[in-house]
Scaffold this motif. Structure first.
Motif, PDB file in Angstrom:
ATOM      1  N   ASN A 141       2.080  10.198  -7.652  1.00 52.95           N
ATOM      2  CA  ASN A 141       3.311  10.182  -8.806  1.00 52.95           C
ATOM      3  C   ASN A 141       4.632  10.259  -8.180  1.00 52.95           C
ATOM      4  OD1 ASN A 141       3.760  10.424 -11.510  1.00 52.95           O
ATOM      5  ND2 ASN A 141       3.878  12.788 -11.493  1.00 52.95           N
ATOM      6  N   LYS A 142       4.997   9.535  -6.931  1.00 57.45           N
ATOM      7  CA  LYS A 142       6.140   9.371  -6.563  1.00 57.45           C
ATOM      8  C   LYS A 142       6.667   7.858  -7.061  1.00 57.45           C
ATOM      9  CE  LYS A 142       5.337  12.185  -2.440  1.00 57.45           C
ATOM     10  NZ  LYS A 142       5.224  12.437  -1.001  1.00 57.45           N
ATOM     11  N   ASP A 188       9.673   6.740  -7.999  1.00 58.56           N
ATOM     12  CA  ASP A 188      10.737   5.903  -7.550  1.00 58.56           C
ATOM     13  C   ASP A 188      10.329   5.246  -6.003  1.00 58.56           C
ATOM     14  OD1 ASP A 188      12.471   6.859  -9.388  1.00 58.56           O
ATOM     15  OD2 ASP A 188      13.361   8.696  -8.376  1.00 58.56           O
ATOM     16  N   ASP A 189       9.580   5.831  -5.251  1.00 57.32           N
ATOM     17  CA  ASP A 189       9.021   5.307  -4.088  1.00 57.32           C
ATOM     18  C   ASP A 189       8.168   4.137  -4.409  1.00 57.32           C
ATOM     19  OD1 ASP A 189      10.513   7.213  -2.694  1.00 57.32           O
ATOM     20  OD2 ASP A 189       8.756   8.514  -2.062  1.00 57.32           O
ATOM     21  N   ALA A 190       7.371   4.279  -5.117  1.00 54.58           N
ATOM     22  CA  ALA A 190       6.457   3.317  -5.742  1.00 54.58           C
ATOM     23  C   ALA A 190       7.277   2.026  -6.142  1.00 54.58           C
ATOM     24  CB  ALA A 190       5.492   3.506  -6.757  1.00 54.58           C
ATOM     25  N   ILE A 191       8.421   2.329  -6.937  1.00 57.30           N
ATOM     26  CA  ILE A 191       9.141   1.080  -7.285  1.00 57.30           C
ATOM     27  C   ILE A 191       9.629   0.232  -6.120  1.00 57.30           C
ATOM     28  CG2 ILE A 191      10.999   0.375  -8.577  1.00 57.30           C
ATOM     29  CD1 ILE A 191      10.530   2.509 -10.765  1.00 57.30           C
ATOM     30  N   TRP A 196       0.827  -1.148  -0.144  1.00 60.22           N
ATOM     31  CA  TRP A 196       0.017   0.134   0.003  1.00 60.22           C
ATOM     32  C   TRP A 196       1.001   1.191  -0.027  1.00 60.22           C
ATOM     33  CZ3 TRP A 196      -4.734   1.208  -1.149  1.00 60.22           C
ATOM     34  CH2 TRP A 196      -5.679  -0.238  -1.275  1.00 60.22           C
ATOM     35  N   LYS A 197       2.081   1.103   0.524  1.00 60.14           N
ATOM     36  CA  LYS A 197       2.890   2.410   0.382  1.00 60.14           C
ATOM     37  C   LYS A 197       3.198   2.844  -1.092  1.00 60.14           C
ATOM     38  CE  LYS A 197       5.419   4.300   3.236  1.00 60.14           C
ATOM     39  NZ  LYS A 197       5.251   5.713   3.921  1.00 60.14           N
ATOM     40  N   GLY A 198       3.596   1.565  -1.726  1.00 56.52           N
ATOM     41  CA  GLY A 198       3.932   1.429  -3.241  1.00 56.52           C
ATOM     42  C   GLY A 198       2.538   2.028  -3.953  1.00 56.52           C
TER      43      GLY A 198
END
Length: 503
Positions: free
Chosen positions: A483-484, A486-489, A474-476
């Motif tokens: 639209n973050k 890098d954090d999503a990956i 869920w953080k990803g």
């Protein structure tokens, strides 16, 4: 020759008749004296026929003669018949009392008739006569008899205040035949009047008498116990029970059981109380409670349960305490459903505030443990509203947090857990789960930033191992939506590495 023979017969007949007349005239006083002598020696069966014969032999003209006192003969004949319990003599005695003018003999006849009624156990009739008898014409023995018999007649009518002084008078005569009986009845009345020292003095006189040795020990033991000589009462009662044959065997066992109960020697109390309850036709709730509590303290849970179950249904402290201990006994035998019911009943009784508090908590807790989720939710809230400062409040809050979490009520669960002190470790173990659950609710409602903040807290919680992969997912997901990339990956990659996804 024939004329000579007839003449001889006539002369003989005349002599015989004259002799009989002479005997009738000269013997009555002697016969009466003999009859009275028999009467005084209480040989009534010998006196009575002589007296009856005297009555039959008297002629009307002689009833008033100086040769024999007709009234005296009548008195002794009737009195003798009464002494032999002849029912026909009752009316004769009544007539004598009503019609004769000799006060002394009338008084004595009244006494004899009263004694007859006493022997027949017609105590009311006996009392009415005794009360009107003057002692002036009675012997000392008759006076003593009358006092005891009148006392006993009053006793049977429960007129103890009238009976007591009469029995006490006989207690001053150690050689009197009613001495022992008088001491017993006096002791009984004194005991009933709570004059325990007087009662004890009287009972000690008869405690070894064959007629009373199996009766008075109960009273003596009671007196010792009432006078706070409890060890003496215990010793005395146990010794008398061992001797056997006690008329008040069951009552003595009751006293012993109660005494050991008060001393908190419950294992010793059990056999005595058990015998009393088993043998008694009617047992009070208090007695059944003492037995049940003794079973409880002796860890005999099964019998304790059997007893406590019978003590509910009232709105008093005994019923509440019984239900409280019943609930605990059920818990000791792992009968949680029955315990839950017992605590519910106890919680509805306000006699003992502390037991009500504990029972309300236990009812909520057992509802939770047995899967009555909605009930436990309501009961924990009610408990905390009522007993916010209870020693069980923290545990109640922890359990309520669990209930809220298990029912997906994450918002309220989160509010409660964050208001709890850090020492509430049990609740804190649910923190990551609650944070995660509430975060998903916020995310689904489009409140991504707030959801992400909760997930960050969950990610840092040391108790998050079961939910860590899902937190990362869920953080990803939220980073992607914000639209973050890098954090999503990074979070998606961590999620995939966790092995939470198969295939």
């Amino acid at each position: 020759m024939k004329q000579t023979t007839v003449l001889i017969l006539l002369i003989g007949l005349h002599v015989f008749t004259f002799a009989q007349q002479t005997r009738f005239i000269s013997d009555p006083q002697k016969d009466l004296k003999q009859a009275k002598d028999y009467y005084q020696k209480e040989q009534y069966s010998l006196a009575y026929p002589i007296l009856k014969d005297l009555q039959l032999r008297q002629r009307d003209a002689e009833k008033t003669s100086e040769a024999l006192d007709y009234q005296e003969v009548r008195y002794y004949t009737t009195a003798c018949a009464l002494r032999q319990n002849e029912e026909a003599a009752v009316q004769l005695a009544k007539d004598f009392i009503d019609l004769e003018d000799n006060t002394a003999r009338v008084q004595m006849m009244s006494f004899n008739l009263a004694e007859y009624y006493y022997r027949k156990q017609d105590f009311a009739a006996a009392t009415a006569l005794y009360e009107n008898v003057s002692i002036d014409n009675l012997s000392n023995e008759e006076i003593a008899d009358m006092k005891f018999h009148l006392g006993y007649s009053y006793f049977t009518a429960k007129e103890y205040d009238k009976a007591k002084p009469l029995f006490d008078a006989i207690r001053q005569l150690p050689k009197d035949k009613n001495y022992l009986d008088a001491n017993y009845y006096y002791g009984f009345i004194a005991f009933n009047d709570r004059k325990y020292n007087d009662a004890l003095t009287a009972f000690r006189v008869v405690e070894n008498d064959k007629n009373y040795k199996n009766v008075v020990p109960y009273y003596i033991a009671n007196i010792y116990y009432t006078q706070n000589q409890k060890e003496k009462a215990l010793t005395y009662a146990e010794e008398r029970l061992k001797s056997g044959g006690q008329q008040y065997d069951t009552e003595l066992r009751h006293l012993l059981g109660h005494a050991y109960f008060e001393k908190q020697e419950f294992k010793k109390a059990v056999p005595y109380l058990e015998a009393f309850v088993t043998k008694s036709d009617k047992v009070s709730r208090e007695d059944l409670y003492e037995l049940s509590y003794s079973y409880y303290k002796a860890s005999n849970w099964t019998k304790a349960i059997e007893g406590f179950k019978q003590l509910g249904g009232k709105d008093d402290s005994l019923a509440q305490n019984s239900m409280y201990l019943l609930g605990d006994s059920y818990l000791k035998t792992n009968q949680k459903a029955n315990a839950r019911t017992a605590f519910l009943v106890c919680a509805s009784n306000s006699s003992n505030a502390k037991q009500r508090e504990i029972s309300m908590f236990n009812y909520a807790k057992l509802s939770y443990e047995l899967g009555y989720t909605d009930v436990s939710l309501t009961e924990f809230k009610k408990f905390l509203d009522t007993y916010a400062n209870s020693e069980y409040a923290n545990e109640a809050r922890e359990l309520l947090v669990n209930v809220l979490a298990n029912t997906n009520n994450y918002q309220e669960a989160l509010r409660m857990i964050e208001a709890m002190p850090a020492s509430s470790q049990n609740a804190r173990r649910q923190y990551a789960k609650i944070l995660y659950g509430r975060a998903t609710e916020l995310a689904n409602d489009g409140m991504l930033v707030s959801a992400n903040e909760l997930l960050t807290k969950a990610e840092a919680d040391p108790n998050n191992m079961s939910y860590r992969p899902y937190i990362q997912f869920w953080k990803g997901e939220i980073a992607y939506r914000l639209n973050k990339i890098d954090d999503a990956i990074r979070y998606y990659f961590e999620y995939l590495k966790s092995g939470a996804v198969n295939g």
